[in-house]
Design an enzyme around this catalytic site. Structure first.
Site, PDB file in Angstrom:
ATOM      1  N   ARG A   1       6.932   2.683   2.997  1.00 54.06           N
ATOM      2  CA  ARG A   1       6.745   1.249   2.741  1.00 54.06           C
ATOM      3  C   ARG A   1       6.188   1.024   1.335  1.00 54.06           C
ATOM      4  NH1 ARG A   1       7.621  -1.047   7.674  1.00 54.06           N
ATOM      5  NH2 ARG A   1       7.642   0.527   9.341  1.00 54.06           N
TER       6      ARG A   1
ATOM      7  N   ASP B   1      29.866 -30.431  12.145  1.00 57.06           N
ATOM      8  CA  ASP B   1      28.954 -29.376  12.602  1.00 57.06           C
ATOM      9  C   ASP B   1      29.220 -29.065  14.068  1.00 57.06           C
ATOM     10  OD1 ASP B   1      26.856 -27.584  12.892  1.00 57.06           O
ATOM     11  OD2 ASP B   1      25.357 -29.168  13.193  1.00 57.06           O
TER      12      ASP B   1
ATOM     13  N   GLU C   1       1.208  -4.096  10.620  1.00 61.11           N
ATOM     14  CA  GLU C   1       2.049  -5.232  10.232  1.00 61.11           C
ATOM     15  C   GLU C   1       3.440  -5.173  10.830  1.00 61.11           C
ATOM     16  OE1 GLU C   1       3.201  -2.196   7.062  1.00 61.11           O
ATOM     17  OE2 GLU C   1       1.491  -2.672   8.335  1.00 61.11           O
TER      18      GLU C   1
ATOM     19  N   ASP D   1      11.729   0.058   2.651  1.00 61.15           N
ATOM     20  CA  ASP D   1      11.367   0.104   4.055  1.00 61.15           C
ATOM     21  C   ASP D   1      12.428  -0.615   4.899  1.00 61.15           C
ATOM     22  OD1 ASP D   1      10.539  -2.190   2.649  1.00 61.15           O
ATOM     23  OD2 ASP D   1       9.022  -2.684   4.133  1.00 61.15           O
TER      24      ASP D   1
ATOM     25  N   ASP E   1      29.168 -26.318  15.781  1.00 63.94           N
ATOM     26  CA  ASP E   1      28.320 -25.370  16.509  1.00 63.94           C
ATOM     27  C   ASP E   1      26.862 -25.830  16.582  1.00 63.94           C
ATOM     28  OD1 ASP E   1      27.475 -24.930  13.923  1.00 63.94           O
ATOM     29  OD2 ASP E   1      28.187 -22.865  13.797  1.00 63.94           O
TER      30      ASP E   1
ATOM     31  N   GLU F   1      18.320 -12.382   1.701  1.00 64.46           N
ATOM     32  CA  GLU F   1      17.557 -11.226   1.226  1.00 64.46           C
ATOM     33  C   GLU F   1      18.464 -10.070   0.809  1.00 64.46           C
ATOM     34  OE1 GLU F   1      13.937  -8.558   3.175  1.00 64.46           O
ATOM     35  OE2 GLU F   1      15.556  -9.264   4.458  1.00 64.46           O
TER      36      GLU F   1
ATOM     37  N   GLN G   1       2.702  -0.172  -4.706  1.00 67.91           N
ATOM     38  CA  GLN G   1       4.136  -0.454  -4.775  1.00 67.91           C
ATOM     39  C   GLN G   1       4.728   0.258  -5.982  1.00 67.91           C
ATOM     40  OE1 GLN G   1       6.430  -3.608  -3.059  1.00 67.91           O
ATOM     41  NE2 GLN G   1       5.748  -1.862  -1.880  1.00 67.91           N
TER      42      GLN G   1
ATOM     43  N   TRP H   1       6.919  -4.989  -6.106  1.00 71.55           N
ATOM     44  CA  TRP H   1       8.079  -4.886  -6.992  1.00 71.55           C
ATOM     45  C   TRP H   1       8.982  -6.115  -6.927  1.00 71.55           C
ATOM     46  CZ3 TRP H   1      12.842  -1.488  -5.717  1.00 71.55           C
ATOM     47  CH2 TRP H   1      13.139  -1.523  -4.343  1.00 71.55           C
ATOM     48  N   ASP H   2       8.936  -6.880  -5.838  1.00 69.82           N
ATOM     49  CA  ASP H   2       9.679  -8.141  -5.804  1.00 69.82           C
ATOM     50  C   ASP H   2       9.334  -8.987  -7.025  1.00 69.82           C
ATOM     51  OD1 ASP H   2      10.609  -8.802  -2.601  1.00 69.82           O
ATOM     52  OD2 ASP H   2       9.095  -7.270  -2.911  1.00 69.82           O
TER      53      ASP H   2
ATOM     54  N   ARG I   1      -2.384   0.659   0.087  1.00 64.21           N
ATOM     55  CA  ARG I   1      -0.979   0.885  -0.232  1.00 64.21           C
ATOM     56  C   ARG I   1      -0.590   0.159  -1.512  1.00 64.21           C
ATOM     57  NH1 ARG I   1       2.797  -1.221   4.352  1.00 64.21           N
ATOM     58  NH2 ARG I   1       1.156  -0.208   5.547  1.00 64.21           N
TER      59      ARG I   1
END
Length: 618
Positions: free
Chosen positions: A356, A19, A307, A361, A21, A556, A244, A196-197, A242
Site C-alpha cells: 500500500r 433515462d 482501513e 494497492d 434505466d 479512477e 508513499q 503520489w496522487d 506509512r
C-alpha cells in the site's frame, strides 16, 4: 442559438423519455429514442440528437438549476461542444474546485462527516510541534461540539498507532493565519490528501493555471515531513507509519519552474524538507535501505490494516483460523488483540502495508512479497530525487547548499549518489536476456520476472542509456500496449492465477493514469515521439469515448483491453457513482487528460473528437 428552457419541466420530460434505466444519467445503455425536441420560451424548437448531446443537455440544465435558476439560458454550442473541448473545460472549470479541500473552519465539516467517520466523535490529531495548529483546532471545538482534538506524542511508534486504531481520525495539515492550506483529493468520496496522487494532480493543475494550488500541496507535504517525519500515504491516523512513492523533488521542480524560478526562499525551505525525507525516510539502513544499497518499500505497523473493507483478508485469515481450530471472528479478535502470536501472518501484513505504501494497492507483483523487493519504480524515483537535488544546488544555490541540520552539500555529492544507484540498478535489475529492468528479490537474491508498467520508470527518470531505452520501448509495446493504453501488468502475469482469487486492480487488464503519464514523458525524453503520440491517443480515446457514451464519466481507472470504465476489481471504480452530472471526475485521471491534450498533435485531436478507433490509426 441560445436555448431558453424551463428547467424543472424540461428535466422531467428529458429523463422520462431518455433515462430508461432510471439512474439519473443518459448513457448508451438507455433505450430511449435518442431524439429530444426542446421548446424554448419563444416557441421555437430544436431537436437534440444522440446520447452525447442529450447527456450534455441534462448536465447543463442541472448546472443552471444548481445556481437557483428556474429558466436556463444554454448556448446550443455547449450541447454540441466537441468532446475533447468539453471534457477539458469541465476539468478546468469544475473538477479541480470540487476536489479541493481545506482543513479549517470553512472546510472541516465535510472532512469530518465523511463515510470514513463511523462514530459520533470526530477526531483531529495534531502534531506535538505544531502550536499554531493546536491552538486553532482547540478553538474550533467550540463550533463543532463532537470534535475531539488529540495532540500526538513526539515519538510515534507502531504500537501507538495500533492503540488508536479504534479511535480513527484525520491528521492536521498546515494552518497559516487561521486558514488551512488547500489540497486536492483523489476523488469525490475522498477527503484526505494522498501521497503520489498529489504530484500527478499537480501536473494537471499547473497546465490549468492553478499553480497556486499545486504549490499549496507541496507546502502541505513539507509540513508532513516536518511534523510526521514523512509524506504520508494519506493524512489519516492509521497511515502514520506509512509513506508513499517519493515524488517530492519532481513536484517542487515543476511548481518552481512554473512560477518562473524566482522564489529562492521557498525553494530553499522545500529543498531542506526533501533532503530530510531522503535521509530519514529512505536512507535508514536496515529499514527502507537494504544491504545492497538499493531501496525497498517498508511500511511498519502491527496487526490487520484497519482501513481495509470488512472481509478483505478473510481468505488469508481463514487458513490461520483453521490452523488454530478457531472460528474466523474469534481468531481475528485473538490475533489483533495480541493474545495469539503468528509471526508468519505478521510478515504477511508487513508486505501488505508495504504494498500500500508503494501506491500499487493491490497487485500480484507485490502481494506477499513487497518488503523483500528492491522495486524498479522506487529506485527510479530516488534516482530522480538525487538528480533533482543536484540540479537545484548547482543551478540556484551556486553549487553549495546547507540543509536543516547544518550539513553543506554540492551538486557532485548528489550526482555521485545517483550514478552509484544507476550502476547498482544495472547490476541487480537489468536483464540482458529480456532487455528490461525487473524488481530484485533481496532474500532470493535474484530478479523477478514480473512484467509491469512500473518497470518503465527508468525512462521517466532518465537513468537508462539510449540503447537500453530502445530495447525497453520494443518490450513495452510487445507486452503492455493494449487498445486503450498501457496495462498495469502483462496478460502473462495473470493468466495462470486461480480465477477464484480476487482480481488485483493494478494488474491486467486495467490501466492507470500515473503509468500512462510517466511513460509518455519517458518516451519523449528518449525521442520516441511517434510512440508517445500513439499511447497518448489510445489513452485519451478511452477517456473520451467513455465520457461521450456515459454522461461525462471520468473515473479512477479503466480496463484498457475492453476500453471501459466498468471495472469491478477489488474496490470498484471511484468516479462512476453520480447522478445527472459529475463535477469531480478523478484527480489523476483529470490530470492525464489535460497533460495528454497538451502533448497530442493537433491532427490527432480532431480525430479524437470524431472518436476514430486507434486501431485504424496505428
Amino acid at each position: 442559438m441560445i436555448l431558453k428552457l424551463p428547467i424543472k419541466e424540461t428535466l422531467q420530460r428529458l429523463l422520462d423519455q431518455e433515462d430508461t434505466d432510471g439512474d439519473k444519467k443518459i448513457t448508451k445503455d438507455d433505450q430511449g429514442p435518442k431524439v429530444f425536441k426542446v421548446f424554448a420560451l419563444d416557441d421555437s424548437s430544436v431537436e437534440i440528437k444522440g446520447t452525447y448531446a442529450l447527456s450534455n443537455l441534462l448536465q447543463e440544465l442541472v448546472l443552471e438549476q444548481e445556481l437557483g435558476k428556474e429558466v436556463a439560458k444554454i448556448p446550443l454550442e455547449k450541447i454540441n461542444e466537441p468532446p475533447t473541448q468539453r471534457i477539458s473545460r469541465m476539468i478546468r472549470e469544475y473538477f479541480w474546485d470540487d476536489l479541493t479541500r481545506t482543513m479549517d473552519a470553512k472546510g472541516i465539516e465535510k472532512i469530518l462527516s465523511d463515510e470514513k467517520s463511523e462514530d459520533q466523535t470526530q477526531r483531529i490529531y495534531v502534531p506535538s510541534g505544531d502550536e499554531e495548529g493546536q491552538a486553532y483546532y482547540k478553538k474550533l471545538q467550540k463550533k463543532f461540539p463532537n470534535l475531539e482534538v488529540v495532540v500526538l506524542p513526539k515519538k510515534i511508534t507502531p504500537k501507538y498507532v495500533k492503540s488508536i486504531n479504534d479511535k480513527p481520525g484525520i491528521l492536521a495539515l498546515k494552518i497559516v493565519n487561521g486558514k488551512g492550506i488547500p489540497f486536492v483529493v483523489p476523488g469525490g468520496r475522498f477527503n484526505e490528501m494522498y501521497g503520489w496522487d498529489s504530484y500527478f494532480e499537480g501536473v494537471g493543475l499547473i497546465l490549468d493555471g492553478r499553480v497556486d494550488l499545486a504549490r499549496a500541496m507541496v507546502d502541505n507535504f513539507c509540513y508532513q515531513i516536518e511534523h510526521y517525519g514523512k509524506i504520508l500515504n494519506a493524512n489519516r491516523s492509521y497511515y502514520l507509519t506509512r509513506t508513499q512513492p517519493p515524488f517530492l523533488t519532481a513536484f517542487i521542480r515543476e511548481v518552481f519552474e512554473a512560477e518562473g524560478a524566482k522564489d529562492l526562499e521557498w525553494l530553499s525551505s522545500c529543498l531542506k524538507m526533501a533532503i530530510k525525507e531522503y535521509k530519514e525516510v529512505w536512507m535508514v539502513k536496515g529499514k527502507r535501505l537494504t544491504e545492497n544499497r538499493l531501496n525497498r518499500y517498508l511500511a511498519e505497523g502491527i496487526g490487520i490494516p484497519p482501513e481495509t473493507e470488512e472481509g478483505h483478508f478473510d481468505e488469508v485469515l481463514s487458513e490461520y483460523a483453521k490452523k488454530h481450530k478457531m472460528k474466523l471472528k474469534a481468531f481475528i479478535k485473538a490475533y489483533d488483540s495480541g493474545k495469539l502470536s503468528e509471526p508468519e501472518l505478521d510478515r504477511y501484513f508487513i508486505h501488505d502495508r508495504s504494498l500500500r505504501e508503494s501506491g500499487h494497492d493491490t497487485s500480484w507483483r507485490l502481494d506477499g512479497v513487497c518488503a523483500d523487493l528492491n522495486c524498479v519504480d522506487l529506485n527510479s524515483l530516488l534516482f530522480k530525487f538525487e538528480t533533482d537535488i543536484a540540479h537545484f544546488i548547482e543551478t540556484y544555490f551556486e553549487d553549495s547548499f546547507t540543509d536543516g541540520k547544518g550539513k553543506t552539500y554540492d551538486s557532485e555529492y548528489w550526482m555521485d549518489r545517483a550514478f552509484s544507484r544507476k550502476a547498482l540498478m544495472k547490476n541487480f535489475m537489468w536483464s540482458k536476456k529480456k532487455e528490461n529492468f525487473f524488481d530484485y528479490h533481496i532474500v532470493k537474491k535474484k530478479r523477478t520476472k514480473f512484467d509491469a508498467a512500473s518497470n518503465y520508470y527508468p525512462l521517466w527518470a532518465r537513468l537508462c542509456s539510449k540503447e537500453q531505452a530502445k530495447k525497453m520501448v520494443a518490450y513495452l509495446f510487445k507486452n503492455l500496449k493494449q487498445k486503450g493504453g498501457i496495462a498495469g501488468t502483462s496478460h502473462d502475469m495473470v493468466k495462470d492465477i486461480d480465477p477464484s482469487l480476487p482480481q488485483r486492480q493494478w494488474d491486467y487488464p486495467n490501466g492507470w493514469a500515473p503509468h500512462q503519464m510517466m511513460i509518455w514523458k519517458g518516451l519523449m525524453h528518449y525521442e520516441f515521439f511517434d510512440e508517445a503520440q500513439e499511447l497518448i491517443y489510445r489513452w485519451l480515446w478511452t477517456i473520451t469515448k467513455n465520457a461521450v457514451d456515459y454522461n461525462g464519466t471520468v473515473p479512477e481507472k479503466y480496463d484498457v483491453v475492453q476500453c471501459t470504465h466498468k471495472v469491478y476489481a477489488e474496490y470498484g471504480n471511484v468516479g462512476t457513482a453520480f447522478q445527472y452530472i459529475t463535477k469531480s471526475g478523478f484527480g489523476w485521471m483529470n490530470a492525464s487528460y489535460q497533460y495528454g491534450l497538451s502533448l497530442l498533435n493537433e491532427s490527432y485531436r480532431s480525430q479524437l473528437d470524431d472518436l476514430v478507433d486507434p486501431d485504424t490509426l496505428f
